[in-house]
Motif scaffolding. Structure first.
Motif, PDB file in Angstrom:
ATOM      1  N   TYR A  55       0.775  -1.102   0.210  1.00 11.28           N
ATOM      2  CA  TYR A  55       0.159  -0.184   0.084  1.00 11.28           C
ATOM      3  C   TYR A  55       0.869   1.064   0.066  1.00 11.28           C
ATOM      4  CZ  TYR A  55      -4.469  -2.477   0.766  1.00 11.28           C
ATOM      5  OH  TYR A  55      -5.258  -3.322   0.600  1.00 11.28           O
ATOM      6  N   LEU A  56       0.675   2.370  -0.811  1.00  8.50           N
ATOM      7  CA  LEU A  56       1.517   3.166  -1.204  1.00  8.50           C
ATOM      8  C   LEU A  56       0.899   4.539  -0.647  1.00  8.50           C
ATOM      9  CD1 LEU A  56       2.473   2.318  -5.002  1.00  8.50           C
ATOM     10  CD2 LEU A  56       3.606   1.701  -2.723  1.00  8.50           C
ATOM     11  N   ASN A  57       1.815   5.615   0.212  1.00  9.22           N
ATOM     12  CA  ASN A  57       1.682   6.941   0.579  1.00  9.22           C
ATOM     13  C   ASN A  57       1.051   7.577  -0.424  1.00  9.22           C
ATOM     14  OD1 ASN A  57       1.153   8.900   2.177  1.00  9.22           O
ATOM     15  ND2 ASN A  57       3.107   9.192   2.819  1.00  9.22           N
ATOM     16  N   ARG A  58      -0.112   8.067  -0.431  1.00  7.06           N
ATOM     17  CA  ARG A  58      -0.516   9.077  -1.265  1.00  7.06           C
ATOM     18  C   ARG A  58      -1.631   9.970  -0.383  1.00  7.06           C
ATOM     19  NH1 ARG A  58       2.633   6.707  -3.600  1.00  7.06           N
ATOM     20  NH2 ARG A  58       2.374   5.914  -5.911  1.00  7.06           N
ATOM     21  N   ASN A  59      -0.564  11.480   0.011  1.00  5.95           N
ATOM     22  CA  ASN A  59      -1.200  12.375   0.422  1.00  5.95           C
ATOM     23  C   ASN A  59      -1.996  11.808   2.091  1.00  5.95           C
ATOM     24  OD1 ASN A  59      -0.666  14.079  -1.474  1.00  5.95           O
ATOM     25  ND2 ASN A  59      -2.375  13.440  -2.586  1.00  5.95           N
ATOM     26  N   GLU A  60      -1.191  10.978   2.653  1.00  9.39           N
ATOM     27  CA  GLU A  60      -1.431  10.827   3.896  1.00  9.39           C
ATOM     28  C   GLU A  60      -2.785   9.573   4.092  1.00  9.39           C
ATOM     29  OE1 GLU A  60      -0.146  11.940   6.968  1.00  9.39           O
ATOM     30  OE2 GLU A  60       1.314  12.605   5.518  1.00  9.39           O
ATOM     31  N   GLU A  61      -2.928   8.829   2.904  1.00  5.88           N
ATOM     32  CA  GLU A  61      -3.775   7.713   2.649  1.00  5.88           C
ATOM     33  C   GLU A  61      -2.933   6.708   2.041  1.00  5.88           C
ATOM     34  OE1 GLU A  61      -8.220   7.465   1.149  1.00  5.88           O
ATOM     35  OE2 GLU A  61      -6.883   8.462  -0.149  1.00  5.88           O
ATOM     36  N   PHE A  78      -4.823   6.666   7.086  1.00  5.05           N
ATOM     37  CA  PHE A  78      -3.821   6.623   8.089  1.00  5.05           C
ATOM     38  C   PHE A  78      -4.581   6.175   9.600  1.00  5.05           C
ATOM     39  CE2 PHE A  78       0.274   8.429   6.511  1.00  5.05           C
ATOM     40  CZ  PHE A  78       0.416   7.730   5.254  1.00  5.05           C
ATOM     41  N   GLY A  79      -3.941   5.352  10.136  1.00  5.30           N
ATOM     42  CA  GLY A  79      -4.554   5.113  11.493  1.00  5.30           C
ATOM     43  C   GLY A  79      -5.783   4.155  11.475  1.00  5.30           C
ATOM     44  N   ARG A  80      -6.210   3.594  10.520  1.00  2.14           N
ATOM     45  CA  ARG A  80      -7.321   2.690  10.317  1.00  2.14           C
ATOM     46  C   ARG A  80      -6.700   1.397  10.033  1.00  2.14           C
ATOM     47  NH1 ARG A  80     -12.044   2.388   7.132  1.00  2.14           N
ATOM     48  NH2 ARG A  80     -12.895   0.868   8.440  1.00  2.14           N
ATOM     49  N   THR A  85      -2.590   1.710  10.581  1.00  4.22           N
ATOM     50  CA  THR A  85      -1.797   2.014  12.248  1.00  4.22           C
ATOM     51  C   THR A  85      -0.270   1.890  11.996  1.00  4.22           C
ATOM     52  OG1 THR A  85      -3.654   0.885  13.282  1.00  4.22           O
ATOM     53  CG2 THR A  85      -1.317   1.135  14.350  1.00  4.22           C
ATOM     54  N   ALA A  86       0.372   0.954  11.221  1.00  6.68           N
ATOM     55  CA  ALA A  86       1.445   0.950  10.718  1.00  6.68           C
ATOM     56  C   ALA A  86       2.178   2.098  10.013  1.00  6.68           C
ATOM     57  CB  ALA A  86       1.981  -0.388   9.825  1.00  6.68           C
ATOM     58  N   ALA A  87       1.356   2.650   9.069  1.00 13.58           N
ATOM     59  CA  ALA A  87       1.718   3.935   8.668  1.00 13.58           C
ATOM     60  C   ALA A  87       1.790   5.019   9.288  1.00 13.58           C
ATOM     61  CB  ALA A  87       0.822   4.163   7.472  1.00 13.58           C
ATOM     62  N   ALA A  88       0.670   5.211  10.322  1.00 12.13           N
ATOM     63  CA  ALA A  88       0.599   6.377  11.152  1.00 12.13           C
ATOM     64  C   ALA A  88       1.647   6.380  12.180  1.00 12.13           C
ATOM     65  CB  ALA A  88      -0.736   6.504  11.875  1.00 12.13           C
ATOM     66  N   SER A  89       1.998   5.071  12.754  1.00  6.61           N
ATOM     67  CA  SER A  89       3.020   5.221  13.850  1.00  6.61           C
ATOM     68  C   SER A  89       4.323   4.887  13.255  1.00  6.61           C
ATOM     69  CB  SER A  89       2.459   3.915  14.640  1.00  6.61           C
ATOM     70  OG  SER A  89       2.844   2.798  13.952  1.00  6.61           O
ATOM     71  N   LEU A  90       4.722   4.415  11.905  1.00  8.66           N
ATOM     72  CA  LEU A  90       5.917   4.143  11.699  1.00  8.66           C
ATOM     73  C   LEU A  90       6.560   2.940  12.331  1.00  8.66           C
ATOM     74  CD1 LEU A  90       7.377   7.628  10.654  1.00  8.66           C
ATOM     75  CD2 LEU A  90       6.127   6.270   9.205  1.00  8.66           C
ATOM     76  N   ARG A  91       5.721   2.339  12.866  1.00  9.42           N
ATOM     77  CA  ARG A  91       6.087   0.950  13.433  1.00  9.42           C
ATOM     78  C   ARG A  91       5.577  -0.431  12.993  1.00  9.42           C
ATOM     79  NH1 ARG A  91       8.054   2.092  18.974  1.00  9.42           N
ATOM     80  NH2 ARG A  91       7.830  -0.151  19.182  1.00  9.42           N
ATOM     81  N   THR A  92       6.262  -1.400  12.847  1.00  6.81           N
ATOM     82  CA  THR A  92       5.856  -2.740  12.329  1.00  6.81           C
ATOM     83  C   THR A  92       4.719  -3.139  13.251  1.00  6.81           C
ATOM     84  OG1 THR A  92       8.127  -3.204  11.322  1.00  6.81           O
ATOM     85  CG2 THR A  92       6.352  -5.086  11.896  1.00  6.81           C
ATOM     86  N   LEU A 125       7.775   8.228   4.386  1.00  3.11           N
ATOM     87  CA  LEU A 125       7.226   7.107   4.287  1.00  3.11           C
ATOM     88  C   LEU A 125       6.541   6.668   3.133  1.00  3.11           C
ATOM     89  CD1 LEU A 125       5.485   4.778   5.806  1.00  3.11           C
ATOM     90  CD2 LEU A 125       3.619   6.265   5.746  1.00  3.11           C
ATOM     91  N   ILE A 126       7.277   5.731   2.137  1.00  6.07           N
ATOM     92  CA  ILE A 126       6.793   5.375   0.833  1.00  6.07           C
ATOM     93  C   ILE A 126       5.637   4.503   0.905  1.00  6.07           C
ATOM     94  CG2 ILE A 126       7.527   3.972  -0.981  1.00  6.07           C
ATOM     95  CD1 ILE A 126       9.518   6.395  -0.246  1.00  6.07           C
ATOM     96  N   GLY A 127       5.331   3.946   1.898  1.00  2.28           N
ATOM     97  CA  GLY A 127       4.032   2.846   2.086  1.00  2.28           C
ATOM     98  C   GLY A 127       4.294   1.861   3.014  1.00  2.28           C
TER      99      GLY A 127
END
Length: 160
Positions: A55-61, A78-80, A85-92, A125-127
Motif C-alpha cells: 500500500y503506497l502513501n498518497r497524501n496521508e492515505e 492512516f490510523g485505520r 496503524t503501521a503507516a501512522a505510527s511508523l512501526r511494524t 514514508l513510501i508505504g
C-alpha cells in the motif's frame, strides 16, 4: 515454498531469502517493477500467505500497489486497520489475530493474522509492505525481523 517455522531455521533461514532477493532486484531500480517482483517473491517463497503486497502513501492515505493474492481494499486512511496503524505510527505491526485488532479492515475474510512493515526511505514514508495469512499467529518475532530486513533490501535496491 519455504516453511521457516517447520524447518527449524527461524531467522537463519531468512539468510537465503535475503540473498535471493538481492539477486532478483540487482539489475532493476524501478519501483513498480521491483515491488511487483518482491510481492510475487514473498507470496511464492513463504508458506501460509493469502496476500503479499504494498500500500503506497498518497497524501496521508494508503493506496493499493503491486500485490499477489485475493482482491483487496483500494484505499486505507492512516490510523485505520493494521496497515493504517503501521503507516501512522511508523512501526511494524505483528498481529496474531486480526479479528481482535481494534478497527481491523476485513478486505479478505480468510485473513486471520497479519504483518505490516512501514517502508521509510530518507525519512519519508513510501508505504507499507503487508503480509496476510489465513493461519492465526502465523508470524513470529523472527518473521518480523526477517521481513524487515527483506524490506530494507528492497528499499536499498529500489528508486523511490
Amino acid at each position: 515454498m519455504i516453511d521457516l517455522q517447520k524447518s527449524g531455521q527461524g531467522l537463519e533461514g531468512y539468510g537465503m531469502l535475503w540473498a535471493q532477493l538481492e539477486s532478483l532486484l540487482a539489475d532493476e531500480r524501478d519501483f513498480i517493477a521491483n515491488a511487483a517482483q518482491f510481492s510475487a517473491f514473498l507470496y511464492n517463497q513463504l508458506d501460509d500467505l493469502n496476500w503479499a503486497g504494498f500500500y503506497l502513501n498518497r497524501n496521508e492515505e494508503l493506496v493499493l500497489g503491486p500485490f499477489q493474492g485475493q482482491i483487496a481494499c483500494v484505499r486505507i486512511p492512516f490510523g485505520r486497520g493494521v496497515c493504517g496503524t503501521a503507516a501512522a505510527s511508523l512501526r511494524t505491526q505483528l498481529v496474531e489475530d486480526v479479528h481482535a485488532f481494534p478497527g481491523h479492515i476485513a478486505c479478505d475474510s480468510a485473513s486471520n493474522s497479519e504483518l505490516v512493515v512501514p517502508l521509510v526511505k530518507n525519512g519519508r514514508l513510501i508505504g507499507v509492505l503487508d503480509l496476510d495469512s489465513p493461519k492465526l499467529a502465523r508470524f513470529t518475532a523472527e518473521d518480523q525481523a526477517g521481513i524487515e530486513q527483506l524490506a530494507a533490501i528492497f528499499l536499498r535496491l529500489t528508486d523511490c
